[in-house]
Design a protein around this motif. Structure first.
Motif, short mmCIF file in Angstrom:
data_model
loop_
_atom_site.label_atom_id
_atom_site.label_comp_id
_atom_site.label_asym_id
_atom_site.label_seq_id
_atom_site.Cartn_x
_atom_site.Cartn_y
_atom_site.Cartn_z
N THR A 1 -4.85 6.76 0.59
CA THR A 1 -4.24 5.43 0.66
C THR A 1 -4.65 4.62 -0.55
O THR A 1 -5.83 4.55 -0.91
CB THR A 1 -4.67 4.71 1.94
OG1 THR A 1 -4.23 5.47 3.07
CG2 THR A 1 -4.04 3.32 2.01
N ASP B 1 -4.43 0.87 -2.40
CA ASP B 1 -4.20 -0.55 -2.18
C ASP B 1 -3.49 -1.12 -3.40
O ASP B 1 -4.11 -1.72 -4.27
CB ASP B 1 -5.53 -1.26 -1.94
CG ASP B 1 -5.35 -2.73 -1.60
OD1 ASP B 1 -4.23 -3.13 -1.20
OD2 ASP B 1 -6.32 -3.50 -1.76
N LYS C 1 0.60 5.54 0.82
CA LYS C 1 -0.19 6.63 1.40
C LYS C 1 0.30 7.93 0.76
O LYS C 1 1.29 8.53 1.18
CB LYS C 1 -0.06 6.68 2.92
CG LYS C 1 -0.92 7.77 3.56
CD LYS C 1 -1.02 7.64 5.06
CE LYS C 1 -2.03 6.56 5.46
NZ LYS C 1 -2.33 6.59 6.91
N GLN C 2 -0.39 8.34 -0.29
CA GLN C 2 -0.07 9.59 -0.98
C GLN C 2 -0.59 10.78 -0.19
O GLN C 2 -1.43 10.63 0.71
CB GLN C 2 -0.72 9.59 -2.37
CG GLN C 2 -0.50 8.33 -3.20
CD GLN C 2 0.77 8.39 -4.02
OE1 GLN C 2 1.78 8.91 -3.57
NE2 GLN C 2 0.72 7.84 -5.22
N THR D 1 -4.64 12.89 3.05
CA THR D 1 -3.95 11.68 2.60
C THR D 1 -4.86 10.85 1.70
O THR D 1 -6.09 10.98 1.74
CB THR D 1 -3.50 10.82 3.78
OG1 THR D 1 -4.65 10.36 4.50
CG2 THR D 1 -2.58 11.60 4.70
N ASP E 1 -2.69 9.31 9.59
CA ASP E 1 -2.88 10.42 8.66
C ASP E 1 -2.17 11.68 9.13
O ASP E 1 -1.49 12.36 8.34
CB ASP E 1 -4.37 10.71 8.49
CG ASP E 1 -5.08 9.62 7.69
OD1 ASP E 1 -4.39 8.75 7.12
OD2 ASP E 1 -6.32 9.63 7.65
N GLN F 1 1.56 11.35 8.77
CA GLN F 1 1.97 11.43 7.37
C GLN F 1 1.93 12.87 6.87
O GLN F 1 2.83 13.31 6.13
CB GLN F 1 1.06 10.54 6.50
CG GLN F 1 1.36 10.55 5.02
CD GLN F 1 2.65 9.83 4.64
OE1 GLN F 1 3.53 9.65 5.47
NE2 GLN F 1 2.76 9.42 3.39
N PRO G 1 0.82 -1.22 0.00
CA PRO G 1 0.00 0.00 0.00
C PRO G 1 0.85 1.26 0.00
O PRO G 1 1.97 1.29 0.50
CB PRO G 1 -0.82 -0.12 1.28
CG PRO G 1 -0.03 -1.04 2.15
CD PRO G 1 0.65 -2.01 1.23
N ALA H 1 2.64 4.11 4.57
CA ALA H 1 1.50 3.23 4.84
C ALA H 1 1.37 2.90 6.32
O ALA H 1 0.27 2.67 6.82
CB ALA H 1 1.62 1.96 4.02
N ALA I 1 5.31 8.34 0.14
CA ALA I 1 4.14 7.47 0.03
C ALA I 1 4.48 6.01 0.31
O ALA I 1 3.71 5.29 0.95
CB ALA I 1 3.53 7.60 -1.37
#
Length: 360
Positions: A310, A312, A227-228, A308, A281, A284, A225, A277, A273
């Motif tokens: 996320t 998958d 997390k952008q 954020t 939030d 991040q 995963p 993961a 990113a």
């Protein structure tokens, strides 16, 4: 119930399914695409749209396997965008013709030597400070222009869909819908449709795992995963800064940040990113703010809204859960399980599908 007989059934209408359908239709195969959700799928539509040649995988100072696998992708995409490639993409919007590699300081001598080496000749060019484009004008640092670019993913999906629209069926395909005869898949049937086919292509992203197990393949899936981070543009009426760049602070296996600019926000990936993961939030977002302040300090990030996203990310299982170097096509009898692994490798995926079902 509708009944069909085709050459290939494709489950999933993201970039993998749509690209494959276009390639097979060009070879006069009769195709049926089954997709329950929005065309474009989930992973495709949240892509940054970066078409790159793998330089970002070589920041450790050497040409990696991933770089070798992906290095010829930008020219192939440019051919498609001009109408001279394997798929007509002339209606796809190019968001930025250029992509940059930026460091707020002088890059290390080892990395600088590699970036200037014969391996990267023609793929990367150092820019003089007097020629820095917006928003790097007047800033102290090192800037390279790459042979990479950014496309609008929405228009990509729209054109790929338009060219195969008559063979898309809005229906859900579950593992129990496959019909096997003597261990071989011969059809798929649910309450909407029954389709007999010679080949079955699983292009369902994270849904491929269950489908592959249901028909008895030994192809396994892993999840990595992301997390952008999305940074909304300022509300002061100013145009957004056109940032299309990998931001680096040291030699590494990938850029600290990969930033693309869209109509309402900056979209941030890269190591942020990949490593994010496991963060909450708020953590991040704090990490993103700190990294942006370090790499692009002349921009006031304090007045922007951060959130954020996320993703998958699904792909074939790799030893040590590493990132795959290539697009993946796994063949089990008449079943193909496919992942592009990244948007830019879609042409490579098409080649592998053609080879797998011996259409060359």
């Amino acid at each position: 119930m509708r009944t069909l007989k085709v050459d290939t059934v494709i489950v999933g209408a993201g970039i993998a399914g749509l690209w494959t359908a276009n390639i097979l239709r060009q070879r006069d195969l009769k195709v049926a695409i089954c997709e329950r959700g929005p065309i474009g799928g989930s992973q495709t539509m949240v892509s940054q749209g970066l078409i790159h040649g793998g330089v970002k995988y070589s920041l450790s100072g050497r040409a990696t396997r991933a770089f070798e696998a992906i290095s010829n992708m930008p020219p192939r995409w440019r051919n498609c965008l001009s109408g001279r490639g394997e798929i007509d993409l002339t209606e796809v919007d190019v968001t930025s013709e250029f992509f940059y590699l930026w460091s707020p300081a002088r890059v290390g001598s080892a990395l600088q030597a590699f970036l200037a080496s014969k391996v990267l000749r023609g793929r990367i060019e150092q820019i003089k400070p007097s020629d820095f484009p917006e928003p790097f004008e007047g800033q102290a640092g090192t800037l390279y222009r790459l042979d990479d670019f950014v496309i609008d993913v929405g228009t990509l999906v729209a054109q790929l869909k338009e060219q195969v629209d008559d063979c898309i069926f809005k229906t859900e395909i579950l593992p129990e819908h496959f019909i096997l005869h003597n261990g071989r898949v011969c059809a798929v049937a649910n309450e909407d449709i029954s389709i007999e086919s010679d080949y079955f292509v699983f292009a369902a992203g994270s849904g491929n795992g269950k489908l592959a197990r249901a028909v008895g393949t030994d192809i396994r899936m892993q999840r990595r995963p992301l997390k952008q981070v999305l940074v909304q543009h300022s509300q002061d009426g100013l145009n957004p800064e056109p940032i299309f760049a990998h931001c680096i602070t040291r030699m590494s296996t990938e850029p600290a940040l990969t930033i693309t600019t869209h109509a309402t926000h900056h979209y941030i990936g890269g190591a942020l990113a990949s490593s994010g993961a496991g963060r909450g939030d708020e953590q991040q977002i704090t990490t993103a703010k700190n990294m942006l302040t370090k790499t692009l300090p002349w921009i006031d990030w304090s007045k922007r809204r951060f959130e954020t996203l996320t993703i998958d990310r699904a792909e074939p299982t790799q030893r040590g859960r590493k990132r795959p170097d290539n697009a993946f096509v796994g063949l089990h009898d008449n079943v193909l399980v496919i992942w592009p692994t990244k948007l830019t490798l879609a042409p490579d995926l098409g080649d592998r599908v053609v080879d797998a079902i011996q259409l060359t």
